[in-house]
Enzyme design. Sequence first.
Site, mmCIF file in Angstrom:
data_model
loop_
_atom_site.group_PDB
_atom_site.id
_atom_site.type_symbol
_atom_site.label_atom_id
_atom_site.label_comp_id
_atom_site.label_asym_id
_atom_site.label_seq_id
_atom_site.Cartn_x
_atom_site.Cartn_y
_atom_site.Cartn_z
ATOM 1 N N TYR A 64 -11.713 5.516 -8.801
ATOM 2 C CA TYR A 64 -11.177 6.139 -7.582
ATOM 3 C C TYR A 64 -10.987 7.653 -7.708
ATOM 4 C CZ TYR A 64 -9.322 1.318 -7.324
ATOM 5 O OH TYR A 64 -9.147 -0.037 -7.350
ATOM 6 N N GLY A 107 3.046 -3.699 -4.092
ATOM 7 C CA GLY A 107 2.661 -3.980 -5.475
ATOM 8 C C GLY A 107 3.036 -2.765 -6.301
ATOM 9 N N ARG A 108 2.181 -1.757 -6.191
ATOM 10 C CA ARG A 108 2.334 -0.525 -6.973
ATOM 11 C C ARG A 108 3.724 0.113 -6.846
ATOM 12 N NH1 ARG A 108 -2.562 2.497 -6.964
ATOM 13 N NH2 ARG A 108 -2.835 1.242 -5.095
ATOM 14 N N ARG A 159 -9.136 3.483 -13.398
ATOM 15 C CA ARG A 159 -8.819 4.110 -12.104
ATOM 16 C C ARG A 159 -9.383 5.532 -11.937
ATOM 17 N NH1 ARG A 159 -4.519 4.920 -10.177
ATOM 18 N NH2 ARG A 159 -4.941 4.136 -8.104
ATOM 19 N N TYR A 190 -2.257 -1.816 -11.743
ATOM 20 C CA TYR A 190 -3.723 -1.855 -11.640
ATOM 21 C C TYR A 190 -4.438 -1.266 -12.855
ATOM 22 C CZ TYR A 190 -2.666 -2.894 -6.793
ATOM 23 O OH TYR A 190 -2.180 -3.459 -5.643
ATOM 24 N N CYS A 236 -18.179 4.182 -24.315
ATOM 25 C CA CYS A 236 -19.487 4.813 -24.330
ATOM 26 C C CYS A 236 -19.993 5.078 -22.914
ATOM 27 C CB CYS A 236 -20.464 3.931 -25.105
ATOM 28 S SG CYS A 236 -21.924 4.847 -25.563
ATOM 29 N N GLU A 237 -19.317 5.964 -22.232
ATOM 30 C CA GLU A 237 -19.667 6.370 -20.865
ATOM 31 C C GLU A 237 -19.260 7.827 -20.724
ATOM 32 O OE1 GLU A 237 -20.752 4.715 -17.987
ATOM 33 O OE2 GLU A 237 -21.038 2.832 -19.074
ATOM 34 N N GLU A 256 4.401 -6.601 1.367
ATOM 35 C CA GLU A 256 3.760 -6.942 0.088
ATOM 36 C C GLU A 256 3.550 -5.732 -0.809
ATOM 37 O OE1 GLU A 256 0.601 -10.119 2.018
ATOM 38 O OE2 GLU A 256 0.087 -8.011 1.827
ATOM 39 N N GLY A 261 0.787 -1.231 0.000
ATOM 40 C CA GLY A 261 0.000 0.000 0.000
ATOM 41 C C GLY A 261 0.818 1.281 0.000
HETATM 42 N N1 LLP Z 1 -1.397 -6.624 0.176
HETATM 43 C C1 LLP Z 1 -2.735 -6.756 0.200
HETATM 44 C C2 LLP Z 1 -3.337 -7.657 1.177
HETATM 45 C C3 LLP Z 1 -3.530 -6.036 -0.701
HETATM 46 O O1 LLP Z 1 -4.842 -6.177 -0.661
HETATM 47 C C4 LLP Z 1 -2.919 -5.165 -1.640
HETATM 48 C C5 LLP Z 1 -3.733 -4.415 -2.595
HETATM 49 C C6 LLP Z 1 -1.513 -5.075 -1.640
HETATM 50 C C7 LLP Z 1 -0.789 -5.814 -0.707
HETATM 51 C C8 LLP Z 1 -0.763 -4.214 -2.606
HETATM 52 O O2 LLP Z 1 -1.099 -2.877 -2.498
HETATM 53 P P1 LLP Z 1 -0.205 -1.782 -3.268
HETATM 54 O O3 LLP Z 1 1.162 -1.798 -2.656
HETATM 55 O O4 LLP Z 1 -0.134 -2.174 -4.687
HETATM 56 O O5 LLP Z 1 -0.940 -0.504 -3.095
HETATM 57 N N2 LLP Z 1 -6.844 -1.536 -7.506
HETATM 58 C C9 LLP Z 1 -6.499 -0.419 -6.688
HETATM 59 C C10 LLP Z 1 -6.039 -0.658 -5.304
HETATM 60 C C11 LLP Z 1 -6.598 -1.888 -4.610
HETATM 61 C C12 LLP Z 1 -5.472 -2.724 -4.156
HETATM 62 C C13 LLP Z 1 -5.915 -4.007 -3.614
HETATM 63 N N3 LLP Z 1 -4.988 -4.614 -2.742
HETATM 64 C C14 LLP Z 1 -5.802 0.668 -7.453
HETATM 65 O O6 LLP Z 1 -5.938 0.684 -8.668
HETATM 66 O O7 LLP Z 1 -5.217 1.574 -6.877
#
Ligand code: LLP
Length: 440
Positions: free
Chosen positions: A341, A299-300, A337, A397, A368-369, A297, A254
């Site tokens: 969001y 991701g982004r 996104r 994402y 078409c939105e 963990e 996150g």
């Molecule tokens: N760990 C868990 C348990 C999670 O649910 C998530 C993201 C991550 C790690 C990784 O989060 P990151 O570091 O990537 O922010 N789709 C959305 C955000 C929802 C993320 C869901 N879980 C977006 O486009 O921003």
Amino acid sequence: MSWQNLFPFTARTNDAQHLEIGGCDVTELAAKFGTPLYVYDETTLRAQATRALVTFRAHWENVTLLYATKAYFAPFLARLYRELGLGLDVTSEGEIVIARRAGFDPNTIYVHGNNKSPDEIRAALAMGVTHFVVDNLDELPLLSSLASRHSPFAICALFIRLSPNIDAHTHRYMTTGVADSKFGLGIRNGMAERAAHEIAKYEKLQLVGLHFHIGSQVFDADALGDALNAVLDVAAEWRAKFNFELRELNIGGGWGVAYNDAQTTLDMETFAENTTRALRDGLRARGLDEKLKLLAEPGRALIARAGVALYRVGSVKEIPGVRTYVALDGGMGDNVRPALYGAQYQAYLANRFAEPAAREYALAGRYCEQGDVLIERAPLPETRVGDLVAIPVAGAYQLPLASNYNLIPRPAVVVVQNGRARLVRRRETLEDMLACDVDV
Ligand code: LLP
């Protein structure tokens, strides 16, 4: 902040005044592979992951970084992250299959999900995966019986996902640590403790650690610190009550990333230093073992900046006295996104990259939105039909959330490095989109 902080590390303006990434002129990539096109810079992918690993390892002895595959996963990424020594946070059987095909050790794969199906659990166990992050009480008997049947020699190593009742102050849809969240088991309401007692009843299940993830796009260091302390309080309380030993702690992901000039990116070094200091102090203060294995963990934070989306301008519509819409050949089908969001991106003209902005445009998608507007107010040079628009920070994402809305194929993906572009995903075709229709 300037464009350099949003684009991949190798981005530059070349002699033709075009945007270049990984030694490739993106106007040539667009001509060759078509648009919309997603371009990933291998140098940035490697640098971000390596930096995160090195930084955390400098502050904590036993660290495993799990890449959160939901941010974007594909065979080329699986191979790259395995080579760099990351583990994975996965949410589905499909993600595990890709990981295993790329040679990931199943012991480095951690299965998440608030509704893990029997088939998925069975498949995970069959592939040798035994780390599960518990999100509800119903999955415990399921895990136990499936493990007994399918992994007679294995014990499931479980983490309880705690809901610490802390607001991460991010978008409501990305807030996961408050009392009213579908994720995790509450600390205050006793649900987490109940899970710990339930787990102890099963021979095939072993509680090895605790997990928390209070949300995504988090910049609030206090919220993260509070969550960490709330979780350490749980560990201390459970040790006193039933001899629980915290051996592994997963602090989730996150970590906030900038999508435009007005935002900042969570500084990895400061974050790692502060988190590990708070962890060490917190463990010491509670008399807990300081040798625990730390997992995170992201991701982004590892991938968002490595990706750039390229779109061709198909129309420039000036509505007198209102505003000018620039219509792109992509939109909410490849990047939901902004609609989902309210995410705020920034755009650039890739074919006149050095030219200063002349006015503001609304960058409309082709779907078409009415809500399919990628950027409401994008300062750009005078924009014409045929121009190539680049939107940075497109690596996370976007493709995973992409859809075939309006029966439009999802984009192609290329990876660039040292002047070479490798197609890693071809553009979908109509036949691909119809492949599952049985009534043809
Ligand atoms: N760990 C868990 C348990 C999670 O649910 C998530 C993201 C991550 C790690 C990784 O989060 P990151 O570091 O990537 O922010 N789709 C959305 C955000 C929802 C993320 C869901 N879980 C977006 O486009 O921003």
